[in-house]
Design a protein around this motif. Structure first.
Motif, PDB file in Angstrom:
ATOM      1  N   THR A 253     117.118   9.681  92.444  1.00  0.00           N
ATOM      2  CA  THR A 253     118.453  10.253  92.381  1.00  0.00           C
ATOM      3  C   THR A 253     118.850  10.801  93.744  1.00  0.00           C
ATOM      4  N   PRO A 254     119.836  10.194  94.433  1.00  0.00           N
ATOM      5  CA  PRO A 254     120.334  10.785  95.680  1.00  0.00           C
ATOM      6  C   PRO A 254     120.981  12.138  95.396  1.00  0.00           C
ATOM      7  N   VAL A 255     120.604  13.153  96.178  1.00  0.00           N
ATOM      8  CA  VAL A 255     121.073  14.500  95.860  1.00  0.00           C
ATOM      9  C   VAL A 255     121.840  15.160  96.993  1.00  0.00           C
ATOM     10  N   SER A 256     121.762  14.641  98.222  1.00  0.00           N
ATOM     11  CA  SER A 256     122.550  15.197  99.320  1.00  0.00           C
ATOM     12  C   SER A 256     122.751  14.135 100.385  1.00  0.00           C
ATOM     13  N   ASN A 257     123.751  14.375 101.245  1.00  0.00           N
ATOM     14  CA  ASN A 257     124.126  13.412 102.284  1.00  0.00           C
ATOM     15  C   ASN A 257     124.457  12.058 101.648  1.00  0.00           C
ATOM     16  N   THR A 258     125.240  12.098 100.579  1.00  0.00           N
ATOM     17  CA  THR A 258     125.455  10.925  99.729  1.00  0.00           C
ATOM     18  C   THR A 258     126.831  10.287  99.906  1.00  0.00           C
ATOM     19  N   LEU A 259     127.479  10.508 101.047  1.00  0.00           N
ATOM     20  CA  LEU A 259     128.842  10.030 101.234  1.00  0.00           C
ATOM     21  C   LEU A 259     128.956   8.520 101.071  1.00  0.00           C
ATOM     22  N   THR A 260     127.976   7.772 101.582  1.00  0.00           N
ATOM     23  CA  THR A 260     128.037   6.307 101.482  1.00  0.00           C
ATOM     24  C   THR A 260     127.101   5.740 100.417  1.00  0.00           C
ATOM     25  N   SER A 261     126.186   6.548  99.893  1.00  0.00           N
ATOM     26  CA  SER A 261     125.229   6.024  98.910  1.00  0.00           C
ATOM     27  C   SER A 261     125.631   6.286  97.472  1.00  0.00           C
ATOM     28  N   GLY A 262     126.421   7.332  97.235  1.00  0.00           N
ATOM     29  CA  GLY A 262     126.696   7.754  95.880  1.00  0.00           C
ATOM     30  C   GLY A 262     125.521   8.536  95.314  1.00  0.00           C
ATOM     31  N   THR A 263     125.664   8.992  94.082  1.00  0.00           N
ATOM     32  CA  THR A 263     124.649   9.849  93.468  1.00  0.00           C
ATOM     33  C   THR A 263     124.074   9.258  92.180  1.00  0.00           C
ATOM     34  N   MET A 264     124.266   7.977  91.966  1.00  0.00           N
ATOM     35  CA  MET A 264     123.771   7.361  90.733  1.00  0.00           C
ATOM     36  C   MET A 264     122.253   7.289  90.715  1.00  0.00           C
ATOM     37  N   THR A 265     121.671   7.659  89.586  1.00  0.00           N
ATOM     38  CA  THR A 265     120.227   7.529  89.386  1.00  0.00           C
ATOM     39  C   THR A 265     119.886   6.073  89.086  1.00  0.00           C
ATOM     40  N   THR A 266     118.842   5.565  89.754  1.00  0.00           N
ATOM     41  CA  THR A 266     118.347   4.223  89.497  1.00  0.00           C
ATOM     42  C   THR A 266     116.857   4.307  89.176  1.00  0.00           C
ATOM     43  N   GLY A 267     116.316   3.230  88.623  1.00  0.00           N
ATOM     44  CA  GLY A 267     114.889   3.219  88.327  1.00  0.00           C
ATOM     45  C   GLY A 267     114.564   2.265  87.202  1.00  0.00           C
ATOM     46  N   THR A 268     113.338   2.351  86.727  1.00  0.00           N
ATOM     47  CA  THR A 268     112.864   1.471  85.665  1.00  0.00           C
ATOM     48  C   THR A 268     112.051   2.251  84.640  1.00  0.00           C
ATOM     49  N   ILE A 269     111.999   1.708  83.420  1.00  0.00           N
ATOM     50  CA  ILE A 269     111.099   2.159  82.371  1.00  0.00           C
ATOM     51  C   ILE A 269     110.038   1.080  82.223  1.00  0.00           C
ATOM     52  N   ASN A 270     108.759   1.482  82.278  1.00  0.00           N
ATOM     53  CA  ASN A 270     107.673   0.509  82.397  1.00  0.00           C
ATOM     54  C   ASN A 270     106.649   0.646  81.265  1.00  0.00           C
ATOM     55  N   PRO A 271     106.820  -0.047  80.151  1.00  0.00           N
ATOM     56  CA  PRO A 271     105.771  -0.063  79.136  1.00  0.00           C
ATOM     57  C   PRO A 271     104.640  -0.996  79.554  1.00  0.00           C
ATOM     58  N   GLY A 272     103.419  -0.613  79.238  1.00  0.00           N
ATOM     59  CA  GLY A 272     102.292  -1.458  79.628  1.00  0.00           C
ATOM     60  C   GLY A 272     100.984  -0.971  79.062  1.00  0.00           C
ATOM     61  N   VAL A 273      99.899  -1.459  79.633  1.00  0.00           N
ATOM     62  CA  VAL A 273      98.573  -1.111  79.153  1.00  0.00           C
ATOM     63  C   VAL A 273      97.586  -1.166  80.312  1.00  0.00           C
ATOM     64  N   ILE A 274      96.589  -0.293  80.269  1.00  0.00           N
ATOM     65  CA  ILE A 274      95.499  -0.254  81.249  1.00  0.00           C
ATOM     66  C   ILE A 274      94.189  -0.520  80.511  1.00  0.00           C
ATOM     67  N   TRP A 275      93.384  -1.421  81.043  1.00  0.00           N
ATOM     68  CA  TRP A 275      92.016  -1.606  80.552  1.00  0.00           C
ATOM     69  C   TRP A 275      91.078  -0.922  81.535  1.00  0.00           C
ATOM     70  N   VAL A 276      90.291   0.027  81.027  1.00  0.00           N
ATOM     71  CA  VAL A 276      89.470   0.883  81.870  1.00  0.00           C
ATOM     72  C   VAL A 276      88.006   0.494  81.745  1.00  0.00           C
ATOM     73  N   GLY A 277      87.361   0.226  82.885  1.00  0.00           N
ATOM     74  CA  GLY A 277      85.925   0.027  82.936  1.00  0.00           C
ATOM     75  C   GLY A 277      85.250   1.191  83.625  1.00  0.00           C
ATOM     76  N   ASN A 278      83.954   1.073  83.867  1.00  0.00           N
ATOM     77  CA  ASN A 278      83.222   2.155  84.532  1.00  0.00           C
ATOM     78  C   ASN A 278      83.445   2.188  86.036  1.00  0.00           C
ATOM     79  N   THR A 279      83.774   1.041  86.637  1.00  0.00           N
ATOM     80  CA  THR A 279      83.964   1.001  88.092  1.00  0.00           C
ATOM     81  C   THR A 279      85.304   0.411  88.505  1.00  0.00           C
ATOM     82  N   PHE A 280      86.123  -0.002  87.550  1.00  0.00           N
ATOM     83  CA  PHE A 280      87.432  -0.562  87.897  1.00  0.00           C
ATOM     84  C   PHE A 280      88.342  -0.509  86.689  1.00  0.00           C
TER      85      PHE A 280
END
Length: 334
Positions: A253-280
Motif C-alpha cells: 500500500t503506497p502511503v506517502s509521496n503518492t502523487l504519481t503512484s496513487g494509493t491503491m493496495t495491490t497484492g495476492t492471496i496465495n493458498p498452498g501447501v508445504i511438505w516438511v522433511g528433517n533437512t528440507f
C-alpha cells in the motif's frame, strides 16, 4: 523467502506483481515449528538456503505481460539470534502475443536483509523479530525494472501458534499465524526525465514520484506434524503427516509521496501447501491477484528450501559466533 513485486522498466509496465547462546536449529518455539513461507518472510532466524524459487504470473498492465522469476536466497546466522541473508531474482517478461525472444530479461537488484530475534515465548508459542531489508539500486538490469537507487525497508516479523488453547479447542491447536509489516523508503523521492515531444518537437519534462510503501501480509497455517505429535495421532499416511496447508496474503500500500503512484493496495492471496522433511521442505502456492492492478489470471510459485542448520550443524549451519546448534526436528514430541 518472500517474492517481491517490481516496478518494471518496459514501456507500459507498472507495478507487477546479539546473545552468544546455544540454541536449536529452525525456529521451533515450544512445540511449534514455523516453516519458511513463500509470500512473506517467516519470523525465525536460521541458516537456510532457498534455491530455486520459481514464480510464473501475469502482471497487472494493460495489456498484461507474462513474468517469470527464478530467485535464490542464502541466510547465515552471525549469532544464535542474529542473521544476514542475501538474495536476488532473474526475471523475464513476455509481451502478450509476442513471438519467442521478444520482451526483456535480466537480474533484479541484489538484496540484503539483517534480522534479529527480539522475543521468544515457548509456553505461548510466540516469536518476534525485527529487521531491515536493503535493495541495492543499480545492481540489476534497467530492462526488467531494477531501479537505480536504494530502498530501505525496516520490518517487524511475528509468529503465534495456538498450542496453548484449552483441551476443548484441541483441534485448533495445530493452527498458527505469522505476519510481517515493513515500511519501504526509497533513497530518491522523485526522478525527472527530460525529452522531446515527437509531434511538436517541444521539450518535455516528466517527473515520477517514488512512493513510500507499506509492505504487509500474513499467513494462516494448519500443521499436520503438530496435529500428530502434540494433539492426536489419527493414523494418517506418513506423507500427509508432513504437510502444512496454508494461505498467505502479500500486500503493498503506497502511503506517502503518492502523487504519481496513487494509493491503491495491490497484492495476492496465495493458498498452498508445504511438505516438511528433517533437512528440507518443498512448497507450492497459487498466486491470486486481489484486483486488476495486481495482475491477471492465477499464477504459481514453488520453492525448494534447505535447512543448513540441520544438514551441517557443526559447519555451514553453525552460527559464526557461538557453539554448534542442536539439531531439532520439525516434528515435535509430547
Amino acid at each position: 523467502m518472500s517474492i517481491r513485486l517490481w516496478r518494471a522498466g518496459l514501456p507500459g509496465l507498472a507495478i507487477a506483481l546479539v546473545p552468544l547462546t546455544q540454541g536449536a536449529a529452525h525456529e521451533i518455539v515450544g512445540n511449534r515449528f514455523f516453516p519458511a513461507t513463500l509470500g512473506i518472510d517467516d519470523p525465525g532466524v536460521n541458516d537456510e538456503l532457498s534455491i530455486p524459487t520459481v514464480a510464473n504470473f501475469h502482471t497487472g498492465d494493460d495489456p498484461s505481460f507474462r513474468q517469470r522469476d527464478i530467485s535464490g536466497e542464502f541466510s547465515k546466522r552471525i549469532t544464535e539470534a542474529f542473521a544476514v541473508s542475501f538474495g536476488s531474482a532473474f526475471s523475464s517478461f513476455k509481451p502478450p502475443g509476442g513471438p519467442t525472444g521478444m520482451g526483456a530479461s535480466g537480474f533484479q537488484n541484489f538484496e540484503t536483509t539483517f534480522k534479529y530475534r527480539v522475543f521468544r515465548d515457548p509456553v505461548h508459542e510466540f516469536v518476534m523479530s525485527v529487521g531491515v531489508n536493503i535493495e541495492w539500486g543499480g545492481a540489476g538490469a534497467d530492462s526488467v525494472g531494477a531501479e537505480s537507487f536504494n530502498h530501505y525497508t525496516p520490518t517487524v516479523y511475528f509468529g503465534k501458534g495456538f498450542g496453548d488453547l484449552p483441551d476443548t479447542l484441541s483441534w485448533i491447536r495445530p493452527v498458527a499465524i505469522t505476519g510481517q509489516v515493513g515500511y519501504s523508503i526509497p533513497a530518491r523521492n522523485f526522478t525527472t526525465t527530460f525529452g522531446i515531444d515527437p509531434d511538436t518537437g517541444d521539450p518535455t519534462v516528466d517527473t515520477e514520484f517514488h512512493p513510500r510503501v507499506l509492505n504487509w501480509g500474513g499467513t494462516i497455517q494448519y500443521s499436520m506434524p503438530y496435529l500428530k505429535s502434540a494433539v492426536v495421532d489419527l493414523g494418517l499416511p506418513d506423507f500427509v503427516n508432513h504437510l502444512i496447508p496454508l494461505v498467505e496474503a502479500t500486500l503493498q500500500t503506497p502511503v506517502s509521496n503518492t502523487l504519481t503512484s496513487g494509493t491503491m493496495t495491490t497484492g495476492t492471496i496465495n493458498p498452498g501447501v508445504i511438505w516438511v522433511g528433517n533437512t528440507f521442505q518443498i512448497a507450492v502456492e497459487a498466486l491470486i491477484p486481489i484486483n486488476r492492478q495486481s495482475g491477471t489470471n492465477v499464477g504459481v510459485i514453488a520453492q525448494l528450501h534447505l535447512y543448513l542448520d540441520d544438514i551441517d550443524p557443526r559447519g555451514i549451519g553453525k552460527p559464526i559466533f557461538g557453539g554448534p546448534v542442536q539439531p531439532a526436528s520439525p516434528f515435535p514430541r509430547n
